[in-house]
Write a protein that holds these residues in place. Structure first.
Motif, mmCIF file in Angstrom:
data_model
loop_
_atom_site.group_PDB
_atom_site.id
_atom_site.type_symbol
_atom_site.label_atom_id
_atom_site.label_comp_id
_atom_site.label_asym_id
_atom_site.label_seq_id
_atom_site.Cartn_x
_atom_site.Cartn_y
_atom_site.Cartn_z
ATOM 1 N N LEU A 530 0.824 -1.194 0.000
ATOM 2 C CA LEU A 530 0.000 0.000 0.000
ATOM 3 C C LEU A 530 0.865 1.253 0.000
ATOM 4 O O LEU A 530 2.042 1.219 0.377
ATOM 5 C CB LEU A 530 -0.924 0.005 1.225
ATOM 6 C CG LEU A 530 -1.895 -1.178 1.322
ATOM 7 C CD1 LEU A 530 -2.563 -1.196 2.672
ATOM 8 C CD2 LEU A 530 -2.931 -1.115 0.209
ATOM 9 N N GLU A 531 0.278 2.355 -0.424
ATOM 10 C CA GLU A 531 0.990 3.633 -0.413
ATOM 11 C C GLU A 531 0.927 4.289 0.961
ATOM 12 O O GLU A 531 1.924 4.768 1.490
ATOM 13 C CB GLU A 531 0.373 4.565 -1.456
ATOM 14 C CG GLU A 531 1.008 5.952 -1.501
ATOM 15 C CD GLU A 531 0.307 6.877 -2.473
ATOM 16 O OE1 GLU A 531 0.420 8.097 -2.315
ATOM 17 O OE2 GLU A 531 -0.375 6.352 -3.396
ATOM 18 N N THR A 532 -0.261 4.309 1.575
ATOM 19 C CA THR A 532 -0.459 4.973 2.864
ATOM 20 C C THR A 532 -1.434 4.162 3.706
ATOM 21 O O THR A 532 -2.435 3.642 3.186
ATOM 22 C CB THR A 532 -1.015 6.393 2.675
ATOM 23 O OG1 THR A 532 -0.145 7.142 1.833
ATOM 24 C CG2 THR A 532 -1.155 7.117 4.017
ATOM 25 N N VAL A 533 -1.135 4.069 4.991
ATOM 26 C CA VAL A 533 -2.061 3.476 5.962
ATOM 27 C C VAL A 533 -2.271 4.516 7.062
ATOM 28 O O VAL A 533 -1.308 4.985 7.676
ATOM 29 C CB VAL A 533 -1.511 2.177 6.570
ATOM 30 C CG1 VAL A 533 -2.459 1.643 7.635
ATOM 31 C CG2 VAL A 533 -1.295 1.140 5.480
ATOM 32 N N THR A 534 -3.516 4.907 7.290
ATOM 33 C CA THR A 534 -3.836 5.969 8.244
ATOM 34 C C THR A 534 -4.878 5.461 9.235
ATOM 35 O O THR A 534 -5.874 4.846 8.829
ATOM 36 C CB THR A 534 -4.379 7.215 7.526
ATOM 37 O OG1 THR A 534 -3.458 7.619 6.519
ATOM 38 C CG2 THR A 534 -4.593 8.349 8.509
ATOM 39 N N ARG A 547 -19.246 11.080 7.945
ATOM 40 C CA ARG A 547 -17.988 10.574 7.408
ATOM 41 C C ARG A 547 -17.277 11.638 6.567
ATOM 42 O O ARG A 547 -16.387 11.341 5.799
ATOM 43 C CB ARG A 547 -18.226 9.338 6.540
ATOM 44 C CG ARG A 547 -18.732 8.138 7.312
ATOM 45 C CD ARG A 547 -19.149 7.032 6.358
ATOM 46 N NE ARG A 547 -18.080 6.610 5.482
ATOM 47 C CZ ARG A 547 -17.223 5.636 5.767
ATOM 48 N NH1 ARG A 547 -17.309 5.011 6.924
ATOM 49 N NH2 ARG A 547 -16.287 5.281 4.910
ATOM 50 N N GLY A 548 -17.673 12.876 6.724
ATOM 51 C CA GLY A 548 -17.109 13.945 5.922
ATOM 52 C C GLY A 548 -15.686 14.283 6.301
ATOM 53 O O GLY A 548 -15.154 13.829 7.303
ATOM 54 N N PRO A 549 -15.030 15.151 5.510
ATOM 55 C CA PRO A 549 -13.616 15.467 5.730
ATOM 56 C C PRO A 549 -13.343 16.128 7.067
ATOM 57 O O PRO A 549 -12.281 15.956 7.640
ATOM 58 C CB PRO A 549 -13.281 16.410 4.558
ATOM 59 C CG PRO A 549 -14.340 16.143 3.534
ATOM 60 C CD PRO A 549 -15.566 15.772 4.295
ATOM 61 N N GLY A 559 3.729 5.797 5.608
ATOM 62 C CA GLY A 559 3.753 5.869 4.154
ATOM 63 C C GLY A 559 3.722 7.308 3.671
ATOM 64 O O GLY A 559 4.418 8.184 4.193
ATOM 65 N N GLY A 560 2.892 7.560 2.677
ATOM 66 C CA GLY A 560 2.815 8.886 2.084
ATOM 67 C C GLY A 560 1.949 9.822 2.887
ATOM 68 O O GLY A 560 1.814 9.708 4.111
ATOM 69 N N ALA A 561 1.329 10.783 2.179
ATOM 70 C CA ALA A 561 0.479 11.765 2.841
ATOM 71 C C ALA A 561 -0.722 11.069 3.472
ATOM 72 O O ALA A 561 -1.369 10.236 2.835
ATOM 73 C CB ALA A 561 0.007 12.806 1.830
ATOM 74 N N PRO A 562 -1.050 11.384 4.733
ATOM 75 C CA PRO A 562 -2.157 10.691 5.391
ATOM 76 C C PRO A 562 -3.510 11.044 4.801
ATOM 77 O O PRO A 562 -3.703 12.145 4.265
ATOM 78 C CB PRO A 562 -2.041 11.169 6.845
ATOM 79 C CG PRO A 562 -1.328 12.478 6.765
ATOM 80 C CD PRO A 562 -0.392 12.365 5.603
ATOM 81 N N CYS A 563 -4.431 10.095 4.880
ATOM 82 C CA CYS A 563 -5.808 10.340 4.472
ATOM 83 C C CYS A 563 -6.520 11.076 5.606
ATOM 84 O O CYS A 563 -6.345 10.744 6.776
ATOM 85 C CB CYS A 563 -6.525 9.023 4.171
ATOM 86 S SG CYS A 563 -5.743 8.052 2.869
ATOM 87 N N THR A 564 -7.341 12.041 5.252
ATOM 88 C CA THR A 564 -8.016 12.858 6.257
ATOM 89 C C THR A 564 -9.440 12.417 6.539
ATOM 90 O O THR A 564 -10.072 12.924 7.463
ATOM 91 C CB THR A 564 -8.019 14.325 5.815
ATOM 92 O OG1 THR A 564 -8.631 14.426 4.517
ATOM 93 C CG2 THR A 564 -6.599 14.869 5.768
ATOM 94 N N SER A 565 -9.968 11.477 5.754
ATOM 95 C CA SER A 565 -11.305 10.937 5.998
ATOM 96 C C SER A 565 -11.392 9.578 5.323
ATOM 97 O O SER A 565 -10.616 9.275 4.411
ATOM 98 C CB SER A 565 -12.382 11.871 5.455
ATOM 99 O OG SER A 565 -12.282 11.978 4.044
#
Length: 873
Positions: A530-534, A547-549, A559-565
Motif C-alpha cells: 500500500l501507499e499509505t495506511v492511516t 464521514r465527511g472530511p 507511508g505517504g500523505a495521510p488520508c483525512t477521511s
C-alpha cells in the motif's frame, strides 16, 4: 518379592524439618510393630533430631577412603541383607564417594526398593533437576547434587514439609539449624525472605503438578470418563462471531459465583484449515477473556461438538457455555446444530445455552455469494468457454458421424463439461451440461434434428450424462474452491503469525524503539503493498454517521500523505464508532477483509495502550510534585521553624540588656544557638540534596570502596554510637561514591542507634553475593509493621518516632535515593527475634553506564508516591 514402596518428604528449604518428619514417621511405624531400620541419616548435630535416632536400629555405614580422606556412605548390601520392612534413608540427591556401588544415593534407594523393602527418604526442592537452574538464579547458589524429577514423581507418596520464611528464619536465629557462627551469613545470603518465599512457591507448584498427574493417572487407570468436580472450571466455546463477547461475560459471571473457578475459552478450528471465524472478533475476544482472568485455547477438529466436549473433558470442566444457534429455522430442521448436539452428549457437564442478538439470523446473502468461490471474470469466461467449446464439438462430431458412436459423443461432451467446471466453476458447468444434453439429443440421438428420443437406451444415456455432468461439476467446483480457500487461509495465517511475532519481539526495520502502533501499520502497508495506511479518530462532538472530511483527526499514519477521511482511500475499516483504518494505494479484494480487520483490531488496541501510557506518564509527575509540595509545606511549617526559633531565642537572650548572664550561662546559650543552627543546616542540606536527586543533577564520582574502610569512617560521625562490626576479610570492593556512601551509612547507623535498646549494640555486617556486596545494619528496637515498611522510604515520613519534634523524615528517603543513584538498592528486613535490619546493596563491578547516566536509572525513585519504584531498577 514385589517392589517396595517409596515415600518422600519434600522440603521447601533446608531446615524445615524433613529429616525430623522422616524419623518421626519411622518411630510411629516401629511403635505399631513394623520392622524399621535407619540406613542413613544426617542429624547435623541437632539435638532433637539425634534424639529420634536413639530409639531406632541403625545399620552401620560403609567406611570408604577417597584421596586420603575417610568417608562413610549408605551400605546398600547391608540394608538388603538385613531385609527390614522399612528403611530410612536421608538426602536422596546425595552424590556418593567414587568407588561405591552407585554414583548417586537415589540409585541406592532404587536397589533397596527392587529388593522389596519400603523406603522413606528426604529431598529438598532445590535438588530437583527441573528447577535446579531456577533455584540458582534466585539464590545465586549453584546446586551440584540433583535428582531426576521422574524418580520423585514415581514415588508412591510425596509429602511436603513446609514452613513460613519468617518461622524458618526464627528457627535459624534460635540456633536450631546451624551453629551460631554461621547464622548471620546464612540469614544474609541463602535464607533471605525472598529466597525462601520463592523456594516455597516452587515446591508448592511442583507438588501441585504431581497431584494433578496422580489424579489424571487414577482416572485413566480406572477408565473414568465423567467429570470430577474437584475444582470448578467453566469453558466457553467461541465461534469467532460477534456473539462471543456476550458469551464470555456470561461465562465470567458463572465462574465468579464459584470462588477460585477457572475460566477457559476455546475456539475449534477445522482440520481442513477453512473457517468462518472472524480473526478480528477472536483477537478482541481473546483480550477480553484474558482481562477477566481466563485463558484462551485453540483446538483443531473436524466435528465441532466432539472437539468442544473432548477439550472440556480433558480439562475436567464442570460447566460449558455455548451460544444459541445462529442458523435460520429452515436449516435447523435438517440439522440440530452444535448447541443441541453438544448438550445431548455432555453427560455430567452442565451446559448453558446463552441467547444473543445473532440468534436465527442465518447466513447473509453477501456471505453466500462470497462462498461461491470463483470471481465474476472466471465465471463469465466459463460461460464463454462452454458456448464456444460445445459449438466446436458439435461441428466436429457432426462431420465424423458414422465413425463415432453415441456413447463416445456423450463421453467427449462429458469431458468438455469437466473442463468448463475447472475454469468457470459450478454454474458455467451446469449450463454446459444442460446445453450439451440438448445438443446431443438434437444432433446425435435418433430421430435426428428433433428433441424426441425413441430408443429407451438413448434416453437413459442422456439422463446419466446430465446426472454425471452435474455431479462431477459440483465436485470439481467444490474441490477447486476449497483449494483456493486453503491457500488463502495459509496466506492469512502466515501474515497474522508474522504480525504477532513482530509485536512480541518489537522487531522493526527502523529499530526496536518504535511504538507497537507504528509497527502494526507498517507491517500492514508492507504486506499489501500500500501507499499509505492511516488510523483516523473521530473528532470530539462529531455525529457517528458523519464521514465527511472535517469529522476525523489523524491518530497515526505511515507511508505517504495521510488520508483525512475514510472516503479519501481505496479501502477502509470502521473499527468502532470512533476509529477507522484507511488504506490508499490499491483496492483490496474481499478475500483479504479478514486479515485487514485483524490488523485494524490490533491497531486499535495498540492506540489505546499508547494513550493510557501517555496519560499515566503525564499524571505521575503532577501527582508526585503535588504530594511533595504538600509534605514540604507541612514539614517546613514546624521542623524548620523550630531550630530557627531556638537559635533566635538564644541570641536574643544574649543581647538582652536587662539580664546579666554568667560566663557559664553565656556558653550554654551560644552552644544552644550553634546546635540549632547546625540542625537547621542539616535540614536545608537534605532538602537541597533531595531537590538535586529529583532534578537529576547530583554529581557523583564512582570508584572502588572497601567495606572495612567505609564503615569506620561513618562511625566517626555518629556520636556515642554503640556499634559492633562483623566484616569478614577478603570481601570484594563495592562501587560507590565515598562521600555519598558515608552519608548513607551515617543515616542508617544513627537511625538504628536511636531506636536500639540501651546497652545493646547495633550490629553492622557485610557479605558478598552474586557480584553484589550487602551491608546490613541490625538493631533490636521495636521494628516497623510490614504495611509501613514501604512508607518509611517516602519523604517526610516519621513512623513511630520517640521524639516526633525532630527531623522532617528525609533521612531514609534521602539515603535510598543516594543509594539508587549509585546503582544500588536499599530494603528493610525483620531482625529474627525482634528489631529491624536495613540492607544496603551495592554492585562490586563497575557498571557500563557509570557516571551521570546512573542518575537516569534512579529516575523512577523521583516519584515519592510509591517506595516500590526503587525495586524496579
Amino acid at each position: 518379592m514385589g517392589r517396595g514402596r517409596l515415600r518422600i518428604y519434600l522440603g521447601a528449604a533446608p531446615g524445615v524439618g524433613k529429616t525430623y518428619a522422616m524419623l518421626a514417621e519411622g518411630a510411629r511405624r516401629l511403635a505399631r510393630g513394623t520392622d524399621v531400620v535407619v540406613g542413613y541419616v544426617e542429624t547435623h548435630d541437632r539435638p532433637k533430631t539425634a534424639g529420634l535416632v536413639k530409639g531406632l536400629e541403625v545399620v552401620p555405614r560403609k567406611a570408604m577412603s577417597y584421596r586420603g580422606t575417610a568417608f562413610t556412605e549408605l551400605d546398600v548390601d547391608a540394608v538388603i541383607a538385613r531385609a527390614p520392612q522399612v528403611a530410612l534413608v536421608d538426602e536422596l540427591a546425595h552424590t556418593n564417594v567414587p568407588g561405591g556401588r552407585n554414583d548417586k544415593r537415589w540409585q541406592d534407594v532404587e536397589a533397596i526398593l527392587d529388593a522389596g523393602i519400603d523406603v522413606i527418604t528426604t529431598v529438598n526442592v532445590q535438588h530437583l533437576e527441573s528447577v535446579n537452574d531456577v533455584v540458582e538464579q534466585i539464590t545465586g547458589v549453584p546446586q551440584r547434587e540433583t535428582v531426576p524429577d521422574e524418580v520423585v514423581r514415581r514415588a508412591d507418596q510425596v509429602e511436603l514439609v513446609d514452613m513460613t520464611p519468617e518461622a524458618l528464619r526464627r528457627r535459624m536465629a534460635h540456633g536450631n539449624i546451624y551453629a551460631p557462627e554461621k547464622i548471620d551469613a546464612a540469614l544474609g545470603n541463602y535464607f533471605r525472605v525472598g529466597n525462601l518465599t520463592a523456594l516455597r512457591e516452587l515446591a508448592l507448584l511442583w507438588l501441585a503438578g504431581k497431584v494433578d498427574d496422580q489424579l489424571d493417572r487414577y482416572r485413566a487407570d480406572h477408565d473414568i470418563q465423567r467429570t470430577w468436580e474437584a475444582r470448578e472450571r467453566v469453558v466457553v466455546a467461541l465461534t469467532g462471531g460477534p456473539e462471543g463477547d456476550t458469551l464470555i461475560r456470561r461465562a465470567a459471571r458463572i465462574a465468579d459465583r464459584g470462588k477460585g473457578a477457572d475460566l477457559l475459552a476455546v475456539h475449534v478450528t477445522r482440520s481442513d484449515g477453512l473457517t468462518d471465524a472472524d480473526p478480528a472478533n477472536l483477537t478482541r475476544q481473546r483480550a477480553l477473556v484474558e482481562s477477566l482472568g481466563g485463558t484462551y485455547h485453540q483446538v483443531v477438529g473436524t466435528n465441532v461438538p466432539d472437539a468442544v466436549l473432548d477439550f472440556a473433558r480433558g480439562v475436567n470442566a464442570t460447566q460449558l457455555v455455548l451460544g444459541a444457534s445462529r442458523r435460520g429455522r429452515v436449516a435447523q430442521i435438517f440439522s440440530r446444530g452444535v448447541g443441541v448436539t453438544t448438550t445431548a452428549r455432555s453427560g455430567p457437564i452442565d451446559v448453558h445455552l446463552v441467547t444473543h442478538e445473532e440468534v436465527n439470523q442465518g447466513r447473509r446473502w453477501k456471505a453466500l455469494r462470497s462462498a461461491w468461490g470463483v470471481p465474476a471474470k472466471r465465471r463469465n469466461a466459463g460461460f464463454v468457454l462452454a458456448a464456444v467449446l460445445l459449438s466446436l464439438l458439435t461441428l466436429v462430431l457432426d462431420q465424423a458421424r458414422g465413425t463415432v458412436s453415441l456413447t463416445s459423443d456423450i463421453l467427449i461432451f462429458q469431458a468438455a463439461v469437466i473442463g468448463v467446471a475447472l475454469v468457470g466453476g459450478l454454474y458455467p458447468a451446469l449450463f454446459a451440461a444442460i446445453t450439451g444434453s440438448l445438443l446431443l439429443n438434437y444432433y446425435f440421438t435418433p430421430p435426428l434434428h428433433t428433441f424426441t428420443v425413441h430408443a429407451p437406451e438413448a434416453f437413459f444415456q442422456l439422463v446419466v450424462y446430465v446426472v454425471v455432468g452435474v455431479t462431477v461439476s459440483t465436485i470439481v467446483d467444490l474441490t477447486a474452491r476449497r483449494s483456493r480457500q486453503v491457500a488463502q487461509a495459509q496466506t492469512d495465517s502466515q501474515i497474522l503469525s508474522t504480525l504477532a511475532g513482530d509485536i512480541l519481539r518489537g522487531d522493526s526495520a527502523t529499530g526496536r524503539d518504535r511504538r507497537a502502533l507504528v509497527e502494526i501499520m507498517e507491517r500492514l502497508r508492507e504486506t499489501f503493498a500500500l501507499e499509505t495506511v492511516t488510523l483516523l479518530e473521530r473528532g470530539p462532538g462529531e455525529p457517528v454517521a458523519h464521514r465527511g472530511p472535517g469529522s476525523w483527526l489523524v491518530a497515526a499514519s505511515v507511508g505517504g500523505a495521510p488520508c483525512t477521511s475514510p472516503d479519501k482511500g481505496e479501502s477502509d475499516v470502521l473499527i468502532d464508532d470512533t476509529l477507522a483504518l484507511v488504506l490508499r494505494g490499491r483496492a483490496l479484494p474481499a478475500s483479504d477483509r479478514r486479515v485487514l480487520e485483524a490488523f485494524a483490531a490490533q491497531a486499535a488496541v495498540a492506540l489505546r495502550h499508547q494513550r493510557l501510557a501517555e496519560a499515566a506518564e503525564q499524571v505521575r509527575p503532577l501527582a508526585a510534585a503535588d504530594k511533595m509540595r504538600t509534605a514540604l509545606l507541612n514539614a517546613v511549617s514546624h521542623d524548620l521553624r523550630t531550630p530557627l526559633a531556638s537559635a533566635k531565642a538564644a541570641v536574643d537572650s544574649l543581647r538582652s540588656p536587662d539580664v546579666s548572664w554568667s560566663e557559664e550561662d553565656q556558653d550554654e546559650l551560644v552552644a544552644t544557638a550553634a546546635a540549632s543552627l547546625d540542625r537547621l543546616d542539616r535540614l536545608v542540606a537534605n532538602l537541597l540534596d533531595m531537590s538535586r536527586l529529583q532534578a537529576g543533577s547530583l554529581g557523583m564520582s564512582l570508584r572502588k570502596v572497601a567495606a572495612e574502610d567505609a564503615v569506620p569512617r561513618a562511625l566517626a560521625d555518629v556520636a556515642d554510637a554503640d556499634v559492633e562490626l562483623r566484616i569478614p576479610e577478603g570481601l570484594p570492593e563495592m562501587v560507590a561514591d565515598p562521600a555519598l556512601l558515608e552519608r548513607v551509612l551515617v543515616n542508617l547507623i544513627a537511625n538504628a542507634v536511636r531506636y536500639n535498646p540501651a546497652g545493646t549494640p547495633v550490629l553492622v555486617t557485610a557479605s558478598a553475593h552474586a557480584e553484589r556486596l550487602e551491608l546490613r545494619v541490625i538493631d533490636r528496637g521495636p521494628g516497623i509493621s510490614p504495611e509501613d515498611r514501604d512508607r518509611v522510604f517516602e519523604p517526610f515520613q516519621r513512623l513511630g518516632d520517640r521524639d516526633n519534634h525532630t527531623g522532617v523524615g528525609l533521612g531514609l528517603a534521602l539515603s535510598r535515593g543516594l543509594t539508587e543513584a549509585m546503582g544500588g538498592s536499599m530494603r528493610i528486613e525483620e531482625t529474627p527475634g525482634g528489631g529491624l535490619t536495613m540492607v544496603l546493596d551495592l554492585p562490586t563491578r563497575q557498571p557500563e553506564d557509570a557516571g551521570p547516566a546512573m542518575l537516569d536509572r534512579a529516575a523512577a525513585w523521583r516519584d515519592p508516591i510509591g517506595a516500590e519504584q526503587g525495586e524496579r531498577l
